[in-house]
Motif scaffolding. Sequence first.
Motif, PDB file in Angstrom:
ATOM      1  N   LYS A  26      34.150 -60.108  80.875  1.00 30.24           N
ATOM      2  CA  LYS A  26      33.224 -58.231  81.812  1.00 30.24           C
ATOM      3  C   LYS A  26      33.007 -60.147  83.348  1.00 30.24           C
ATOM      4  N   GLN A  27      33.310 -59.742  83.960  1.00 28.61           N
ATOM      5  CA  GLN A  27      32.679 -60.395  85.098  1.00 28.61           C
ATOM      6  C   GLN A  27      31.351 -59.835  85.647  1.00 28.61           C
ATOM      7  N   GLU A  28      30.676 -60.998  85.849  1.00 28.09           N
ATOM      8  CA  GLU A  28      29.103 -60.368  85.796  1.00 28.09           C
ATOM      9  C   GLU A  28      28.575 -60.141  87.013  1.00 28.09           C
ATOM     10  N   MET A  29      27.579 -58.948  87.119  1.00 28.77           N
ATOM     11  CA  MET A  29      27.514 -58.508  88.770  1.00 28.77           C
ATOM     12  C   MET A  29      26.735 -59.483  89.611  1.00 28.77           C
ATOM     13  N   PRO A  30      27.243 -59.251  90.793  1.00 23.92           N
ATOM     14  CA  PRO A  30      26.443 -60.493  91.972  1.00 23.92           C
ATOM     15  C   PRO A  30      25.164 -60.189  91.831  1.00 23.92           C
TER      16      PRO A  30
ATOM     17  N   LEU B 183      29.230 -55.205  97.706  1.00 23.52           N
ATOM     18  CA  LEU B 183      28.446 -53.880  97.285  1.00 23.52           C
ATOM     19  C   LEU B 183      29.640 -53.084  98.196  1.00 23.52           C
ATOM     20  N   LEU B 184      29.961 -51.987  97.013  1.00 25.28           N
ATOM     21  CA  LEU B 184      30.730 -50.853  97.543  1.00 25.28           C
ATOM     22  C   LEU B 184      30.177 -49.134  97.792  1.00 25.28           C
ATOM     23  N   SER B 185      30.040 -49.686  98.542  1.00 21.59           N
ATOM     24  CA  SER B 185      29.139 -48.039  99.263  1.00 21.59           C
ATOM     25  C   SER B 185      30.028 -46.578  99.064  1.00 21.59           C
ATOM     26  N   MET B 186      30.593 -45.827  98.387  1.00 21.59           N
ATOM     27  CA  MET B 186      30.853 -44.972  98.013  1.00 21.59           C
ATOM     28  C   MET B 186      30.058 -42.946  98.167  1.00 21.59           C
ATOM     29  N   GLU B 187      31.274 -42.243  99.143  1.00 18.78           N
ATOM     30  CA  GLU B 187      31.054 -41.463  99.035  1.00 18.78           C
ATOM     31  C   GLU B 187      30.586 -39.892  98.249  1.00 18.78           C
ATOM     32  N   SER B 188      29.746 -39.519  97.740  1.00 18.25           N
ATOM     33  CA  SER B 188      30.426 -39.250  96.069  1.00 18.25           C
ATOM     34  C   SER B 188      31.068 -38.073  96.271  1.00 18.25           C
ATOM     35  N   LEU B 189      31.266 -37.074  95.390  1.00 15.36           N
ATOM     36  CA  LEU B 189      32.340 -36.851  94.939  1.00 15.36           C
ATOM     37  C   LEU B 189      31.965 -35.840  94.960  1.00 15.36           C
ATOM     38  N   LYS B 190      30.970 -35.033  94.676  1.00 18.81           N
ATOM     39  CA  LYS B 190      30.334 -33.959  95.160  1.00 18.81           C
ATOM     40  C   LYS B 190      30.743 -32.489  96.404  1.00 18.81           C
ATOM     41  N   THR B 191      30.716 -32.894  97.194  1.00 21.09           N
ATOM     42  CA  THR B 191      31.805 -32.421  98.323  1.00 21.09           C
ATOM     43  C   THR B 191      32.750 -32.829  98.266  1.00 21.09           C
ATOM     44  N   LEU B 192      33.667 -31.344  97.784  1.00 22.73           N
ATOM     45  CA  LEU B 192      35.137 -32.523  98.684  1.00 22.73           C
ATOM     46  C   LEU B 192      35.344 -31.262 100.530  1.00 22.73           C
ATOM     47  N   LYS B 193      35.377 -31.650 100.700  1.00 19.57           N
ATOM     48  CA  LYS B 193      36.050 -31.236 102.082  1.00 19.57           C
ATOM     49  C   LYS B 193      37.744 -30.906 101.924  1.00 19.57           C
ATOM     50  N   SER B 194      37.365 -29.319 102.315  1.00 22.34           N
ATOM     51  CA  SER B 194      39.300 -29.040 102.222  1.00 22.34           C
ATOM     52  C   SER B 194      39.661 -29.901 103.730  1.00 22.34           C
ATOM     53  N   THR B 195      41.075 -29.977 103.562  1.00 28.29           N
ATOM     54  CA  THR B 195      41.941 -30.681 104.279  1.00 28.29           C
ATOM     55  C   THR B 195      42.275 -30.111 106.017  1.00 28.29           C
TER      56      THR B 195
ATOM     57  N   LEU C  15      35.098 -54.207  86.339  1.00 31.14           N
ATOM     58  CA  LEU C  15      35.695 -55.714  85.519  1.00 31.14           C
ATOM     59  C   LEU C  15      35.809 -56.743  86.831  1.00 31.14           C
ATOM     60  N   ILE C  16      35.734 -56.619  88.046  1.00 32.18           N
ATOM     61  CA  ILE C  16      35.928 -58.132  88.955  1.00 32.18           C
ATOM     62  C   ILE C  16      34.382 -58.407  89.201  1.00 32.18           C
ATOM     63  N   GLY C  17      33.685 -57.478  89.268  1.00 31.50           N
ATOM     64  CA  GLY C  17      32.033 -57.965  89.361  1.00 31.50           C
ATOM     65  C   GLY C  17      31.978 -57.900  90.829  1.00 31.50           C
ATOM     66  N   LEU C  18      31.990 -55.900  91.037  1.00 36.00           N
ATOM     67  CA  LEU C  18      32.018 -55.588  92.714  1.00 36.00           C
ATOM     68  C   LEU C  18      31.038 -54.318  91.866  1.00 36.00           C
ATOM     69  N   ARG C  19      29.816 -54.554  92.596  1.00 36.44           N
ATOM     70  CA  ARG C  19      28.637 -53.021  92.941  1.00 36.44           C
ATOM     71  C   ARG C  19      29.079 -52.619  93.520  1.00 36.44           C
ATOM     72  N   PHE C  20      28.972 -50.737  92.792  1.00 39.34           N
ATOM     73  CA  PHE C  20      29.314 -49.587  93.074  1.00 39.34           C
ATOM     74  C   PHE C  20      28.172 -49.085  93.320  1.00 39.34           C
TER      75      PHE C  20
END
Length: 587
Positions: free
Chosen positions: A270-274, A398-410, A443-448
């Motif tokens: 495992k890669q260590e988290m920064p 750090l990868l800041s990701m919008e959560s999956l909860k509110t899905l928008k209709s396209t 796997l690659i040590g990127l914070r999520f």
Amino acid sequence: MRDSRTHQPLTYAVRLPDDAQADALRLLDASRAVVNQALAILWPHLDEFGSDRVGPAWKQVGKYIASPSPHGDRQWRCESEVLGRVLRAQAERMKAFELVLPILCDGFIRPKTEKREASKNRSAIKEALTTLQKSLEEDETNFVTLQNVVEQCCNFFFAHDHFPSTYEELQPLPLLKVGTLTYAGDDGPEKGQAYRLALDLDGGVARFRFRYPDSAGVWHWRKVDTIIPLPDAVRERLKAGELMAPTLREEHRADGSRMAVLDFIVEVEKQEMPAWESVERVLGADWGVHTLLTATAVDEHNKQVGRPMFLNTGGFDGRQARTRRQIDELKKKVATYEQQRDGLPTDHPKRTWYNQRLALYRREIDLCWRKYEQRNRALAHLASNVLVLLARVHGCSLLSMESLKTLKSTGRGKGVRGRWRNYRNNSQIRGEIWRLLRYKCHLIGLRFHTEQPRGTSHTCPHCGLPAKTYRSPSERKEAVQWGRWLFCDICSYNGDRDYCASVNIARLGVAYLGQMKQTGKARSCPITDPRVKPVSYTGAGAALLLPPPSTHARPSVSGKICYYPGWLGSAFLQSSHKKHLFLRLCG
Ligand SMILES: [Zn+2]
């Protein structure tokens, strides 16, 4: 198995060749029957699997029972390894149940009203669990298990109108529905008495041999090796990782037929988290309304780094919709033919003709489904790779990701039904991308980190105040909820809606990062919180290097769009880089 803190198993499922399918499926059926029989015997001893957990699971099972249907000692060990793992996992859940039992209360359930069905009160649940967890040792997986068990208890409440009082009441006997057999209980790939596995990395194949019951129920070794071509990814991983005992299991296809696959498990470091102190940049990614994903990098001083990236899937949705329509038409034909056939007397000669036709159509449907799912998976891989690469080239940890909860209709596609389909398919792909990302980051040590999207597409990233969206930059008479252009009345900033949302997600990430750096603890804050700082854009440091996913062909740039080989017209990246620069950056 090595320490789970430093090593991680990666699993690659490979379908067994046709000539081994029937024997492997028979083996899986036999194993499943044994595991389920033994499971019923050991279920009353479940709590004992929660404590004494030293050593492999098969040993623990062996203390209680011998095989209810013996066909080889190592075969039984492998079966009891499966069984023991199920029991240990269930015992873990039972412990979690005992922890949440005292706090289960009606407050977790929002009662049924005239307008809506009864539902879970998620904020009350979260609050109660957070309080509960503070009294326990800190452990993230623990929280997920607790949450999971509470969800199950609430579902029980909906069905029975009361909460369960014992774990047995909550959890019916968890019989295996599909066959699975890990070879971890055997003596290894060379000396195994239930399987043998030899790798030929130069030839790119694995030679697999296994014991199985024949159609008369007599157990043999297979006479020949089953040659399994190794996917490139497995070969690549094996260079640095260690091959663990494989797992044989069955998968069900969309048409109900089954196939046997062998899971190659490679354990890698495992890669260590920064460390938080070393994180300087955040990549914000937003599930777009007009694009599948939009990503923008921002540094800790709230300066945008580089240019945004848009992953667009317009043509892809169309292709998927066409495949779905094709499946519908085939299904209709199947229904008609079945009806016509069933109208005939049982000895009518035309029945055979109908049956042949039906078999043909069913095969066709299966093919379509496979194509459909393969495309989804491939897109999810492409998208997650692009994000991980973007994070790397921008130096984001750090990868800041919008959560999956509110899905928008396209809102794409023709007609309500088509639109719903796209929407549903998009939500499937998003789930897949999210899972892949979390896994790849680890796997690659990127914070999520995920952020709640509330208000992120209706906030000006420049001044941080609420802003409206419009149909287009020139049409600003009437604000539209799903409009693609954001315009800020306060500071006159305007920009693409998805881009603004991705910057806002990155700003939330920066605020989160700041809290982690200062206090080591963070609470997600709303987009309007003063801790969430406005972003300025300097355009500096715009280095983007995106190698193409395949080595066969180069990506081509047309205008501001970069097409990837194999994805022509279906998925593409978009950026405002100049053509010559963009082409250079894309590899
Ligand atoms: Zn503004």
